[in-house]
Design a protein around this motif. Structure first.
Motif, PDB file in Angstrom:
ATOM      1  N   LEU A 103       0.827  -1.204   0.000  1.00  0.00           N
ATOM      2  CA  LEU A 103       0.000   0.000   0.000  1.00  0.00           C
ATOM      3  C   LEU A 103       0.862   1.254   0.000  1.00  0.00           C
ATOM      4  N   LEU A 117      -6.736   7.337  -4.799  1.00  0.00           N
ATOM      5  CA  LEU A 117      -6.768   5.892  -4.626  1.00  0.00           C
ATOM      6  C   LEU A 117      -8.071   5.437  -3.987  1.00  0.00           C
ATOM      7  N   LEU A 118      -8.757   4.573  -4.690  1.00  0.00           N
ATOM      8  CA  LEU A 118      -9.980   3.987  -4.166  1.00  0.00           C
ATOM      9  C   LEU A 118      -9.643   2.546  -3.857  1.00  0.00           C
ATOM     10  N   ILE A 119      -9.923   2.079  -2.643  1.00  0.00           N
ATOM     11  CA  ILE A 119      -9.541   0.707  -2.364  1.00  0.00           C
ATOM     12  C   ILE A 119     -10.742  -0.152  -2.064  1.00  0.00           C
ATOM     13  N   TYR A 120     -10.603  -1.399  -2.404  1.00  0.00           N
ATOM     14  CA  TYR A 120     -11.710  -2.313  -2.268  1.00  0.00           C
ATOM     15  C   TYR A 120     -11.191  -3.698  -1.929  1.00  0.00           C
ATOM     16  N   SER A 121     -11.649  -4.197  -0.811  1.00  0.00           N
ATOM     17  CA  SER A 121     -11.211  -5.511  -0.375  1.00  0.00           C
ATOM     18  C   SER A 121     -12.305  -6.536  -0.619  1.00  0.00           C
ATOM     19  N   PRO A 132     -18.779  -2.377  -6.796  1.00  0.00           N
ATOM     20  CA  PRO A 132     -18.052  -1.426  -5.960  1.00  0.00           C
ATOM     21  C   PRO A 132     -16.955  -0.659  -6.676  1.00  0.00           C
TER      22      PRO A 132
ATOM     23  N   ILE B  94       1.621   5.643   7.243  1.00  0.00           N
ATOM     24  CA  ILE B  94       1.177   4.375   6.681  1.00  0.00           C
ATOM     25  C   ILE B  94       2.061   3.260   7.229  1.00  0.00           C
ATOM     26  N   GLU B 107     -12.465  -0.623   6.629  1.00  0.00           N
ATOM     27  CA  GLU B 107     -12.924  -1.227   5.374  1.00  0.00           C
ATOM     28  C   GLU B 107     -14.174  -2.082   5.595  1.00  0.00           C
ATOM     29  N   ARG B 111     -17.995  -1.050   4.000  1.00  0.00           N
ATOM     30  CA  ARG B 111     -18.640  -1.872   2.978  1.00  0.00           C
ATOM     31  C   ARG B 111     -20.010  -2.313   3.435  1.00  0.00           C
ATOM     32  N   GLU B 116     -17.859   3.744  -0.222  1.00  0.00           N
ATOM     33  CA  GLU B 116     -16.540   3.521  -0.784  1.00  0.00           C
ATOM     34  C   GLU B 116     -15.512   4.183   0.123  1.00  0.00           C
ATOM     35  N   LEU B 117     -14.267   3.781  -0.046  1.00  0.00           N
ATOM     36  CA  LEU B 117     -13.202   4.366   0.769  1.00  0.00           C
ATOM     37  C   LEU B 117     -12.137   5.014  -0.094  1.00  0.00           C
ATOM     38  N   LEU B 118     -11.940   6.294   0.148  1.00  0.00           N
ATOM     39  CA  LEU B 118     -10.897   7.034  -0.547  1.00  0.00           C
ATOM     40  C   LEU B 118      -9.827   7.288   0.492  1.00  0.00           C
TER      41      LEU B 118
END
Lengths: 358, 358
Positions: A103, A117-121, A132, B94, B107, B111, B116-118
């Motif tokens: 990351l 940055l858009l994150i998706y788990s 999503p 980070i 996260e 969800r 969404e997560l930026l």
DNA sequence: CTGAAAGCGCTTACAG
DNA sequence: CTGAAAGCGCTTACAG
């Protein structure tokens, strides 16, 4: 009097309410334009700086923007320009000491190029009522290992959507750039070291999750190293460690319960090595004297566990950076490299039997 | 013949090119509408499911959406609905074993609620030509420690933009919800354990980064524990560890070089404890016999280092989840709790001098 | 260099 | 329940 007071109070309430409403009414480009006495087109131009604008007008616009604390709405820009300026990251495993390194590399490079940055788990089991992440909200996607179904990847590919795969081979017939590391070379170095320097011949190998590319290449390296040293491959020495502590722990318990002789363990990765340590210590087998142990990745804790873990350094942060570079190339319509293989490096510490540096 | 072939080839190239162009022309709500023989309003309604639609029409729309592989563009929805359905996370660090735990909690909860997560890290030194994250692209912000300048927080607050602060006290006069952990209680428990069970009286404390709230509360706990056991506070035992390995290592070297006597170290956090271990081992001081060491956080590696680290478990993942809950309350116009204090818990392992469980 | 205007792709009163 | 239309807040040819 009472009546008047009441009436004023009522008005006040209304006023407060309308003020609240006002607060949510953020300034737009039109507000800036009228305050600066120019057209909205001109405001847009100074905003983007791509078309020359007369100096004094530009200044008036700048001033108006500051005074109004104007911030252009992303959605409007995206809709009008058809560019989201956002990159998506899809991954399955947020756990694992591996992830923060990745990351960090991605974040740093992304910002340097002005992307969000858009994150998706995919491991959170959320309802995917809405898609999503994809072509509707990003300009391109970084896909880590098998976090996205093949079908979805094919769909995105079919609409020429920019994709870069991390730690996974290209899919059959699809020309999607891949960034990964020298898993096989690293594994060969590791296993050869165990054989040549520490004279081990019964080396357990713990596989990663099913179908995990990194694991497959590491196993290939393991087998090649065995073969080139004339050591016969023994199926019984292979088990599944899943790249996590618990599975590795259980795998080792099983191997010991089955009385399978071994003098070393290649844990698959560093997280799994932790489980191996635990199982061996519980069985009173000394590391490295009775059993040498090696991992893969060189994550943060590897140097701090006891004995310090001999492993292979995977340049994870650089993988992140490079992946972003390739993806941005693709987004810009340029070519990207089909395969980028990052060099790995043997990191010798104590768990293999070498003397430590205290 | 040759000429014909050439010509066909040329046409083919053109055709391929126009197909490529076509590929980028993604289906819109209008395409779905015309295929399903309804108005775009109706398509929008089945998309959102908030207004009843006649069953057969709804079915035709569903079918058309599938056939066209329609995915609604986020930007258009956001622009029209004035909701981004996105939450922003701003943080500075980070690195640190701490971060993945926090991210995971955020996260998962996000969800579950369909957001969404930026994410945006203020530690990458990118040019902030464009405001990277804020009211223009999110519905609310999670701000970790002091990752955002006070000025920007005030600006966002002044436009009633939803904010939740993590691990940081509310700013003077601003009514912004805060989620943090029982730092002081944890520190009291830790230091009291050292005093009561292991009879330590010269306990070093390593501070975190300047102005870090967590550190200030931990120090307060440290002082209180000392006081309640009648041990005088000694300024010389306090130094700065910065919540990282290297700084902590140097701080310990300095203390030892200055010949300041001590029999225990409260490292500030677990990352710093690593540096303390290194410094003590290098100086041949035994842990815990000569010097007891304790950390704070209970991150992943803490149980695996040697000796296993006695520390305080901070429920970081839950902090992330709770922060999301509060922020979504705020976004929905509901009240949020001004202060949420998460319980911490003493985790006794070996580095304090207690017997380990091998 | 600049403005008027069309258009990006949706949502949402409004009228029926 | 449904459609025509306005509008969200920008960008970008187009004409000057």
């Amino acid at each position: 009097m009472l009546r008047v007071d009441f009436s004023l109070g009522f008005l006040y309430t209304l006023k407060a309410f309308s003020e609240m409403k006002q607060k949510f009414r953020l300034p737009t480009i039109a507000d800036v334009a009228s305050r600066a006495q120019v057209s909205i087109a001109t405001v847009s131009r100074v905003l983007n700086g791509n078309v020359p604008v007369q100096a004094d007008k530009a200044q008036r616009v700048q001033l108006a923007m500051q005074e109004l604390r104007f911030v252009p709405r992303s959605a409007a820009r995206v809709l009008a320009s058809r560019k989201t300026n956002t990159i998506g990251l899809v991954f399955s495993e947020i756990q694992g000491a591996f992830f923060p390194h990745l990351l960090k590399g991605i974040e740093a490079q992304l910002r340097a190029d002005g992307y969000e940055l858009l994150i998706y788990s995919t491991d959170s089991l959320h309802p995917k009522a809405r898609k999503p992440i994809g072509e509707h909200n990003t300009d391109g996607l970084l896909v880590f290992t098998s976090s996205l179904e093949r079908e979805e990847i094919e769909r995105l590919y079919s609409i020429s959507f920019p994709l870069v795969l991390l730690h996974e081979s290209p899919l059959q017939g699809l020309n999607i750039p891949v960034i990964t590391i020298e898993n096989k070379d690293g594994a060969v170095a590791l296993v050869s070291h165990l054989i040549e320097w520490h004279n081990r011949r019964r080396i357990v190998f713990l596989r990663g999750p099913d179908g995990h590319e990194d694991s497959q290449w590491r196993e290939r390296g393991y087998r090649e190293a065995l073969e080139s040293h004339g050591i016969p491959f023994d199926e019984k020495l292979i088990s599944r460690g899943n790249f996590d502590e618990e599975t590795a722990f259980q795998a080792m318990q099983k191997i010991m319960a089955d009385d399978i002789p071994f003098d070393a363990v290649f844990a698959g990765d560093d997280d799994a090595a932790i489980g191996v340590y635990r199982a061996l210590k519980m069985a009173k087998r000394l590391i490295p004297d009775d059993v040498a142990v090696v991992g893969f990745d060189d994550v943060q804790f590897s140097r701090y566990i006891s004995p310090a873990l001999t492993t292979v350094r995977a340049p994870i942060e650089e993988v992140g950076r490079e992946a972003v570079n390739q993806l941005i190339s693709l987004i810009s319509g340029k070519q990207a490299q089909a395969l980028t293989l990052m060099r790995t490096e043997l990191v010798i510490r104590e768990s293999c039997g070498c003397p430590g540096y205290p």
